[in-house]
Design a protein around this motif. Structure first.
Motif, PDB file in Angstrom:
ATOM      1  N   GLY A  88       3.205 -71.732 -15.745  1.00  0.00           N
ATOM      2  CA  GLY A  88       2.095 -72.374 -14.671  1.00  0.00           C
ATOM      3  C   GLY A  88       1.676 -71.712 -13.685  1.00  0.00           C
ATOM      4  O   GLY A  88       0.880 -72.403 -12.759  1.00  0.00           O
ATOM      5  N   VAL A  89       1.957 -70.449 -13.161  1.00  0.00           N
ATOM      6  CA  VAL A  89       1.392 -69.717 -11.849  1.00  0.00           C
ATOM      7  C   VAL A  89       0.216 -68.955 -12.347  1.00  0.00           C
ATOM      8  O   VAL A  89       0.097 -68.335 -13.315  1.00  0.00           O
ATOM      9  N   VAL A  90      -0.639 -69.092 -11.646  1.00  0.00           N
ATOM     10  CA  VAL A  90      -2.178 -68.424 -11.647  1.00  0.00           C
ATOM     11  C   VAL A  90      -1.991 -67.037 -11.176  1.00  0.00           C
ATOM     12  O   VAL A  90      -1.445 -66.842  -9.949  1.00  0.00           O
ATOM     13  N   ASN A  91      -2.354 -66.169 -12.122  1.00  0.00           N
ATOM     14  CA  ASN A  91      -2.532 -64.770 -11.761  1.00  0.00           C
ATOM     15  C   ASN A  91      -3.663 -64.087 -11.916  1.00  0.00           C
ATOM     16  O   ASN A  91      -4.418 -64.590 -12.457  1.00  0.00           O
ATOM     17  N   VAL A  92      -3.924 -62.994 -11.067  1.00  0.00           N
ATOM     18  CA  VAL A  92      -5.295 -62.194 -11.259  1.00  0.00           C
ATOM     19  C   VAL A  92      -4.909 -61.048 -11.551  1.00  0.00           C
ATOM     20  O   VAL A  92      -4.103 -60.336 -11.247  1.00  0.00           O
ATOM     21  N   VAL A  93      -5.467 -60.657 -12.761  1.00  0.00           N
ATOM     22  CA  VAL A  93      -5.768 -59.302 -13.305  1.00  0.00           C
ATOM     23  C   VAL A  93      -6.835 -58.400 -12.993  1.00  0.00           C
ATOM     24  O   VAL A  93      -8.055 -58.976 -13.032  1.00  0.00           O
ATOM     25  N   VAL A  94      -6.689 -57.343 -12.465  1.00  0.00           N
ATOM     26  CA  VAL A  94      -7.675 -56.360 -11.990  1.00  0.00           C
ATOM     27  C   VAL A  94      -7.840 -54.942 -12.857  1.00  0.00           C
ATOM     28  O   VAL A  94      -6.825 -54.435 -12.843  1.00  0.00           O
ATOM     29  N   ALA A  95      -9.111 -54.902 -13.141  1.00  0.00           N
ATOM     30  CA  ALA A  95      -9.397 -53.676 -13.820  1.00  0.00           C
ATOM     31  C   ALA A  95      -9.521 -52.582 -12.797  1.00  0.00           C
ATOM     32  O   ALA A  95     -10.780 -52.485 -11.918  1.00  0.00           O
ATOM     33  N   ASP A  96      -8.565 -51.704 -12.556  1.00  0.00           N
ATOM     34  CA  ASP A  96      -8.638 -50.731 -11.378  1.00  0.00           C
ATOM     35  C   ASP A  96      -9.112 -49.437 -11.809  1.00  0.00           C
ATOM     36  O   ASP A  96      -8.274 -48.590 -12.354  1.00  0.00           O
ATOM     37  N   THR A  97     -10.627 -49.092 -12.025  1.00  0.00           N
ATOM     38  CA  THR A  97     -11.012 -48.121 -12.635  1.00  0.00           C
ATOM     39  C   THR A  97     -10.703 -46.826 -12.079  1.00  0.00           C
ATOM     40  O   THR A  97     -10.388 -45.855 -12.728  1.00  0.00           O
ATOM     41  N   GLY A  98     -10.816 -46.657 -10.815  1.00  0.00           N
ATOM     42  CA  GLY A  98     -10.418 -45.305 -10.221  1.00  0.00           C
ATOM     43  C   GLY A  98      -9.034 -44.838 -10.457  1.00  0.00           C
ATOM     44  O   GLY A  98      -8.555 -43.758 -10.245  1.00  0.00           O
ATOM     45  N   ASN A  99      -8.070 -45.787 -10.429  1.00  0.00           N
ATOM     46  CA  ASN A  99      -6.849 -45.470 -10.860  1.00  0.00           C
ATOM     47  C   ASN A  99      -6.224 -45.534 -12.401  1.00  0.00           C
ATOM     48  O   ASN A  99      -5.122 -45.183 -12.717  1.00  0.00           O
ATOM     49  N   ALA A 100      -7.189 -45.580 -13.243  1.00  0.00           N
ATOM     50  CA  ALA A 100      -7.124 -45.708 -14.547  1.00  0.00           C
ATOM     51  C   ALA A 100      -5.887 -46.732 -14.768  1.00  0.00           C
ATOM     52  O   ALA A 100      -4.989 -46.292 -15.782  1.00  0.00           O
ATOM     53  N   ARG A 101      -5.971 -47.889 -14.340  1.00  0.00           N
ATOM     54  CA  ARG A 101      -4.897 -48.909 -14.718  1.00  0.00           C
ATOM     55  C   ARG A 101      -5.321 -50.207 -14.351  1.00  0.00           C
ATOM     56  O   ARG A 101      -6.451 -50.465 -14.201  1.00  0.00           O
TER      57      ARG A 101
END
Length: 142
Positions: free
Chosen positions: A67-80
């Motif tokens: 039930g915890v809200v998480n944020v997923v980030v497309a970190d383009t410069g770090n390829a991850r």
């Protein structure tokens, strides 16, 4: 349903604002302007360390099984792909530069479905990869 506007700074700093919030002391809203969003807080810094970003291009917000809200980030410069709590605490990262499963070349977009599957638009490799956020199993969409 509560929504948030997410803003990125030039150095990869994430900011979250609440639409329709009343301008207060914590905002730089001009006098008399009707605020669309009020700046709340930010996290992250430019770099390649844990919790740092290099040209983040997209985010997805989801609720994990606890039930915890998480944020997923497309970190383009770090390829991850990086995962944070909704308060900005770093949780994990996955992916590395390359062309194999779980490797990225300019991950540009990210989405998460209700089952926890993370879809990554891997623009440099001209594909979309998916992984289950709970098992880390990676596959290409063809």
């Amino acid at each position: 349903m509560r929504r948030a506007l997410v803003l990125w700074g030039v150095l990869g700093v994430l900011g979250v604002a609440s639409p329709g919030a009343v301008a207060g002391e914590d905002t730089a809203a001009e006098e008399g302007a009707a605020p669309f969003a009020v700046y709340r807080w930010s996290w992250g810094h430019h770099g390649s360390g844990l919790g740092q970003h290099r040209n983040p291009t997209d985010i997805a917000v989801y609720r994990n099984p606890m039930g915890v809200v998480n944020v997923v980030v497309a970190d383009t410069g770090n390829a991850r792909i990086a995962v944070f709590t909704d308060q900005g605490a770093f949780l994990e990262k996955f992916g590395r530069p390359g062309a194999g499963p779980g490797e990225y070349s300019s991950p540009w977009g990210v989405a998460v479905d209700r089952s926890g599957t993370v879809f990554v638009a891997d623009s440099g490799n001209h594909r979309v990869q998916k992984t289950n956020a709970w098992t880390n199993e990676m596959t290409d969409l063809k």
